[in-house]
Design an enzyme around this catalytic site. Structure first.
Site, PDB file in Angstrom:
ATOM      1  N   GLY A   1       0.762  -1.244   0.000  1.00 38.15           N
ATOM      2  CA  GLY A   1       0.000   0.000   0.000  1.00 38.15           C
ATOM      3  C   GLY A   1       0.786   1.282   0.000  1.00 38.15           C
TER       4      GLY A   1
ATOM      5  N   PRO B   1       4.610  -5.471  -0.673  1.00 39.16           N
ATOM      6  CG  PRO B   1       6.906  -5.000  -0.870  1.00 39.16           C
ATOM      7  CD  PRO B   1       5.920  -5.939  -0.185  1.00 39.16           C
TER       8      PRO B   1
ATOM      9  NE  ARG C   1       0.183   2.371  -6.084  1.00 34.38           N
ATOM     10  CZ  ARG C   1      -0.780   2.371  -7.021  1.00 34.38           C
ATOM     11  NH1 ARG C   1      -0.557   2.938  -8.183  1.00 34.38           N
ATOM     12  NH2 ARG C   1      -1.958   1.828  -6.788  1.00 34.38           N
TER      13      ARG C   1
ATOM     14  NE  ARG D   1      -2.123   3.482 -11.320  1.00 34.45           N
ATOM     15  CZ  ARG D   1      -1.925   4.743 -10.987  1.00 34.45           C
ATOM     16  NH1 ARG D   1      -1.372   5.581 -11.844  1.00 34.45           N
ATOM     17  NH2 ARG D   1      -2.264   5.173  -9.803  1.00 34.45           N
TER      18      ARG D   1
ATOM     19  CE1 TYR E   1      -8.242   1.633  -9.741  1.00 40.46           C
ATOM     20  CE2 TYR E   1      -5.995   1.844 -10.527  1.00 40.46           C
ATOM     21  CZ  TYR E   1      -7.036   1.058 -10.087  1.00 40.46           C
ATOM     22  OH  TYR E   1      -6.856  -0.292  -9.986  1.00 40.46           O
TER      23      TYR E   1
ATOM     24  CB  CYS F   1     -14.138   5.233 -30.246  1.00 35.18           C
ATOM     25  SG  CYS F   1     -13.270   5.478 -31.797  1.00 35.18           S
TER      26      CYS F   1
HETATM   27  C1  LIG Z   1      -2.728  -5.111  -4.348  1.00 31.11           C
HETATM   28  C2  LIG Z   1      -2.318  -5.747  -3.074  1.00 31.11           C
HETATM   29  C3  LIG Z   1      -1.065  -5.461  -2.530  1.00 31.11           C
HETATM   30  C4  LIG Z   1      -0.093  -4.479  -3.139  1.00 31.11           C
HETATM   31  O1  LIG Z   1      -0.498  -3.166  -2.995  1.00 31.11           O
HETATM   32  P1  LIG Z   1       0.487  -1.982  -3.417  1.00 31.11           P
HETATM   33  O2  LIG Z   1      -0.291  -0.762  -3.166  1.00 31.11           O
HETATM   34  O3  LIG Z   1       0.822  -2.164  -4.850  1.00 31.11           O
HETATM   35  O4  LIG Z   1       1.686  -2.082  -2.526  1.00 31.11           O
HETATM   36  C5  LIG Z   1      -0.699  -6.127  -1.381  1.00 31.11           C
HETATM   37  N1  LIG Z   1      -1.533  -7.016  -0.786  1.00 31.11           N
HETATM   38  C6  LIG Z   1      -2.753  -7.306  -1.273  1.00 31.11           C
HETATM   39  C7  LIG Z   1      -3.606  -8.279  -0.585  1.00 31.11           C
HETATM   40  C8  LIG Z   1      -3.185  -6.666  -2.432  1.00 31.11           C
HETATM   41  O5  LIG Z   1      -4.404  -6.937  -2.920  1.00 31.11           O
END
Ligand SMILES: *Cc1c(COP(=O)(O)O)cnc(C)c1O
Length: 421
Positions: free
Chosen positions: A240, A277, A279, A315, A319, A344
């Site tokens: 996250g 991790p 992203r 994205r 988002y 389109c």
């Molecule tokens: C998507 C996800 C992650 C990774 O999240 P990031 O924001 O990319 O670090 C980790 N754990 C679970 C369960 C996820 O669904």
């Protein structure tokens, strides 16, 4: 920090001019930097240096390319997978099953069987019916499944609604207030070894406060579970952590600051900590390289029409995400423009009223920070072939996923005789 830099006014990835790749592979194309991947793994690992043997399981869904996974496997990472397909891709790339954790609300019996055959480290269960199913599958195979429950801590991650996962109304995890009951149910199920607690509250978090609140709840739950006689040996703190997309915004907390918070909150937990991790490892390690098809007049600002579209990089349309858009060879002048793809749909818009380098037809532009949730979400809408991918290391580069020929799309369909006649 990444390794996409201008050398004599020309954007390079490590030592390779971006234009060289565009010339050879065509556009659009995703380009990843090995040096950046390596740097991010090291920074994340260093941030957790105070912890005893943490398991860092890369969230495969962020970037499942085999060459990227193999690079991360060589650096010692495990994998967080959310499907049988991701599990097989992680294993094929050399990530040992002993470092794989399986998340997701909809694991099927078949996927459970596959993961048990490979002997993964942990299943993160997201409901009691899922625990029932895994128990049955494990029993039928004469195996024991190591499990944790993913708890839903009812914490607002403060990120985009579509990537928030830790509020009570979200589909993820078991309700925090029912956790003791759910653990008691799982303990009594044959074929399950209840070893841990897991949490993941969302993605692109730019503030540690909600994470700290969620981890504090995990710590309290571990105490209650132990008091109820459970042997809790692992705590999975999810992923996250956000990455910088827009250079005009404050940068998200650095991994080192996250690591300090984790070390402080988890002191005395006496568990093996796990992290997922995604992203933060791959985001800045990738860019989507595209060519300007033409520039057309707009009512307020010109439309820069590029050959990448929402099917290549979802994205922004999914988002409202912001990606920095840079000319590969900036002319030194800037203007306000809209950047759109050829698909389109009005949603096929990368940026509106953006202050950016002046570009014209034929110029190359790079969408920065596209290494996470980029190619992995690509599709073939408007019958556009899947976007190819290139991995760079120093002065070397290789195509790590080729652009499929359009024939593959056509031949993929079969037309029954009764339609042809
Ligand atoms: C998507 C996800 C992650 C990774 O999240 P990031 O924001 O990319 O670090 C980790 N754990 C679970 C369960 C996820 O669904």
């Amino acid at each position: 920090m990444d390794h996409f830099d201008y050398v004599n006014g020309v954007m390079h990835v490590e030592q390779v001019p971006m234009a060289e790749i565009a010339q050879a592979v065509g556009t659009p194309v995703y380009i990843y930097s090995t040096a950046t991947l390596t740097r991010h793994v090291n920074v994340f690992r260093d941030a957790l240096a105070q912890l005893d043997d943490p398991l860092i399981a890369f969230a495969v869904k962020a970037n499942p390319n085999g060459a990227v996974l193999a690079t991360l496997a060589k650096l010692g990472l495990g994998a967080d997978v959310v499907s049988g397909g991701e599990l097989l891709r992680a294993i094929a790339a050399g990530i040992p099953a002993s470092r794989i954790v399986f998340s997701g609300v909809g694991k099927t019996a078949e996927e459970m069987r596959l993961a048990l055959e490979h002997g993964i480290f942990q299943f993160n269960l997201e409901s009691e019916p899922e625990a029932d199913m895994l128990s049955e599958v494990a029993m039928s195979m004469g195996k024991t499944a190591p499990v944790a429950y993913r708890i839903n801590p009812d914490v607002d991650a403060g990120t985009h609604a579509k990537i928030s996962t830790g509020k009570s109304e979200n589909k993820f995890g078991i309700p925090y207030d029912r956790a003791l009951e759910s653990y008691a149910v799982a303990r009594d199920l044959p074929g399950l070894d209840v070893q841990g607690v897991a949490v993941h509250i969302g993605s692109q978090l730019t503030d540690l406060t909600p994470l700290e609140a969620a981890f504090t709840k995990v710590g309290a739950l571990i105490e209650q579970l132990r008091a109820a006689g459970h042997s809790i040996r692992t705590a999975d703190l999810g992923g996250g952590l956000g990455v910088p997309y827009d250079p005009s915004l404050p940068i998200p907390p650095l991994p080192a600051v996250y690591g300090e918070m984790v070390t402080r909150i988890t002191k005395g937990w006496n568990v093996r900590l796990m992290f997922e991790p995604g992203r933060v490892i791959v985001g800045n390690a990738g860019a989507l390289l595209s060519r300007v098809v033409r520039v057309k007049q707009g009512a307020q600002a010109p439309f820069v029409i590029v050959d990448a579209a929402m099917n290549d990089l979802m994205r922004p349309s999914l988002y409202d995400a912001w990606h920095d858009i840079r000319a590969v060879v900036p002319v030194g002048r800037r203007e306000t423009a809209n950047v759109v793809g050829p698909v389109c749909e009005t949603g096929d818009t990368f940026a509106m009223h953006r202050d950016m380098d002046v570009v014209q037809a034929g110029d190359l532009v790079a969408f920065m920070t596209a290494g996470a949730y980029g190619a992995t979400m690509a599709g073939t809408y408007n019958s556009r072939p899947l976007t190819p991918e290139v991995l760079v290391s120093g002065d070397k580069w290789a195509v790590v996923r080729a652009r499929p020929p359009i024939e593959a799309l056509i031949e993929g369909d079969s037309i029954p005789d009764w339609v042809r006649d």
